[in-house]
Design a protein around this motif. Structure first.
Motif, short mmCIF file in Angstrom:
data_model
loop_
_atom_site.label_atom_id
_atom_site.label_comp_id
_atom_site.label_asym_id
_atom_site.label_seq_id
_atom_site.Cartn_x
_atom_site.Cartn_y
_atom_site.Cartn_z
N GLU A 55 -24.29 11.50 -9.83
CA GLU A 55 -23.93 10.93 -8.66
C GLU A 55 -24.56 9.76 -8.40
O GLU A 55 -25.56 9.41 -8.41
N CYS A 56 -23.65 8.75 -8.44
CA CYS A 56 -23.94 7.31 -8.30
C CYS A 56 -23.89 6.87 -6.81
O CYS A 56 -22.68 6.86 -6.18
N GLU A 57 -25.00 6.12 -6.44
CA GLU A 57 -24.96 5.62 -5.18
C GLU A 57 -24.07 4.41 -5.07
O GLU A 57 -23.22 3.96 -4.15
N ASP A 58 -23.80 3.51 -6.43
CA ASP A 58 -23.07 2.38 -6.20
C ASP A 58 -21.82 2.50 -6.21
O ASP A 58 -20.86 1.72 -6.14
N ALA A 59 -21.19 3.87 -6.38
CA ALA A 59 -20.03 4.21 -6.23
C ALA A 59 -19.32 3.76 -4.96
O ALA A 59 -18.08 3.41 -4.93
N THR A 60 -19.95 4.13 -3.94
CA THR A 60 -19.53 3.86 -2.58
C THR A 60 -20.38 3.00 -1.89
O THR A 60 -19.79 2.26 -0.62
N ASP A 61 -21.50 2.47 -2.33
CA ASP A 61 -22.37 1.29 -1.51
C ASP A 61 -22.42 0.11 -2.83
O ASP A 61 -23.09 0.10 -3.49
N ALA A 62 -21.83 -1.05 -2.31
CA ALA A 62 -21.96 -2.20 -3.12
C ALA A 62 -23.09 -2.77 -3.32
O ALA A 62 -23.38 -3.34 -4.31
N ARG A 63 -23.94 -2.39 -2.54
CA ARG A 63 -25.34 -2.96 -2.61
C ARG A 63 -26.19 -2.11 -3.28
O ARG A 63 -27.58 -2.66 -3.52
N ALA A 64 -25.98 -1.02 -3.53
CA ALA A 64 -26.78 -0.01 -4.45
C ALA A 64 -27.11 -0.28 -5.94
O ALA A 64 -26.27 -1.05 -6.42
N LEU A 65 -28.02 -0.25 -6.45
CA LEU A 65 -28.29 -0.38 -7.94
C LEU A 65 -27.89 0.85 -8.72
O LEU A 65 -27.40 1.91 -8.09
N PRO A 66 -27.70 0.49 -10.06
CA PRO A 66 -27.31 1.76 -10.74
C PRO A 66 -28.21 3.18 -10.61
O PRO A 66 -29.53 2.78 -10.07
N THR A 67 -28.12 4.16 -11.05
CA THR A 67 -28.81 5.46 -10.52
C THR A 67 -29.29 5.86 -11.82
O THR A 67 -28.82 6.01 -12.87
#
Ligand SMILES: [Fe+2]
Length: 352
Positions: A55-67
């Protein structure tokens, strides 16, 4: 004997190696195979991780870093990115060199020293403190990348200046394209204790020219790395490593001869095999984006590497013992160590 040579070593052959494949070794013949286990309890257990299920946060949040899905005792960090939108900031890692592997999608990397475009199968290495911004292609239907962070310097160093890697043809350096729109820019500077956000009046990635030296950024496609092979069978050879050899990188793509490797006991390295794609299977591994992790000192046999259809895979050897992070554990299953299939019956690593 010709038969044995063709089919690989006898089942009881057990190879112990130091320093990956280049140090002291010892070979025993045992009356039984020694790679099987019926149950395992504890943290040092072989696992398969479906990296496309992290589950990757940056899939939906452009500001997120890789998981983060795993870490080693030597401060190597492994992450998955499913970035769908351009990074809204410029990024700089002050602790680590980064190696990105593109599993799916095409990405523009704007760096301090020019621009690269990376697609499926490409490694992109970014030296410590090089600033960059990644923009996924608008045509991407999937976006999947893996990121290896190492506190050491990661260098291309195949066994000879030509043969395994054709530097002139296949190693790409960023290309400067002057111009581009300036504007206020967030710069995210990552250190051991988090991210510090600078707001700068100009875009630090705009560049007129690189006038000296070598850009500390390179790109190389996995399919362009020639697997090292001996006519009699033998270990692979690394194409990249860090100065202390904490990390060593190999292509583990399909290669002749047709011999299955002996059972192996890797004294100093955890083995991480990233199966990229077929058509051929690597033993029981046939799903793209599968990671097969064999912790150091755990006996394993390993599948036949020569399959007529071919497949692409790479091996990361880590001296630092690996442990899966919660996001990795959630996508992990216990693995048997003969064909690297799923183990029925064993509890997974870190499970209660
Ligand atoms: Fe091995």
């Amino acid at each position: 004997m010709a038969e044995a040579g063709h089919h690989g070593p006898p089942p009881g052959l057990h190879l112990y190696t130091r320093d990956g494949f280049v140090g002291q070794m010892a070979v025993a013949i045992r009356p039984h195979t020694v790679f099987e286990y019926t149950s395992v309890t504890g943290p040092h257990a072989p696992s398969r991780v479906a990296l496309d299920r992290v589950e990757c946060e940056d899939a939906t949040d452009a500001r997120a870093l890789p998981t983060v899905f795993a870490r080693t005792r030597n401060d190597v960090v492994l992450s998955v990115s499913r970035r769908g939108a351009p990074m809204p900031y410029a990024f700089r890692n002050t602790e680590c060199d980064e190696l990105h592997f593109v599993q799916e999608g095409t990405f523009e990397y704007v760096t301090d020293f020019g621009v690269l475009t990376a697609g499926p199968g490409d490694f992109v290495a970014i030296g410590r403190t090089v600033t960059y911004r990644v923009t996924p292609s608008p045509d991407n239907t999937e976006s999947l990348r893996f990121v290896v962070e190492t506190p050491e310097q990661l260098n291309l160093n195949p066994p000879a200046p030509f043969g395994m890697v054709n530097f002139g043809r296949d190693v790409k350096r960023p290309v400067v394209s002057p111009g581009g729109e300036d504007g206020e820019t967030e710069i995210w500077v990552k250190s051991f204790d988090g991210v510090t956000v600078f707001v700068a009046p100009h875009d630090p990635l705009l560049c007129n020219a690189v006038v000296d030296g070598l850009a500390p950024v390179w790109q190389l496609n996995l399919a362009a790395i020639a697997p090292l092979t001996y006519a009699t069978g033998g270990p692979p050879g690394q194409f990249a490593q860090t100065p202390t050899t904490d990390l060593m990188l190999y292509t583990l793509s399909s290669r002749p001869p047709a011999a299955r490797p002996p059972q192996h006991h890797n004294a100093d390295y955890d083995e991480l095999i990233f199966y990229v794609r077929g058509p051929g299977a690597y033993g029981a591994v046939k799903d793209p984006a599968t990671l097969a992790w064999v912790p150091k000192g755990v006996a394993h046999w390993g599948p036949l590497e020569h399959v007529p259809e071919g497949y692409l895979a790479w091996l990361l050897e880590s001296r630092g013992t690996l442990r899966l992070a919660p996001a990795g554990l959630a996508a992990a299953e216990p693995m048997e160590t003969g064909q690297f299939g799923l183990h029925d019956g064993a509890a997974g690593p870190g499970r209660e």
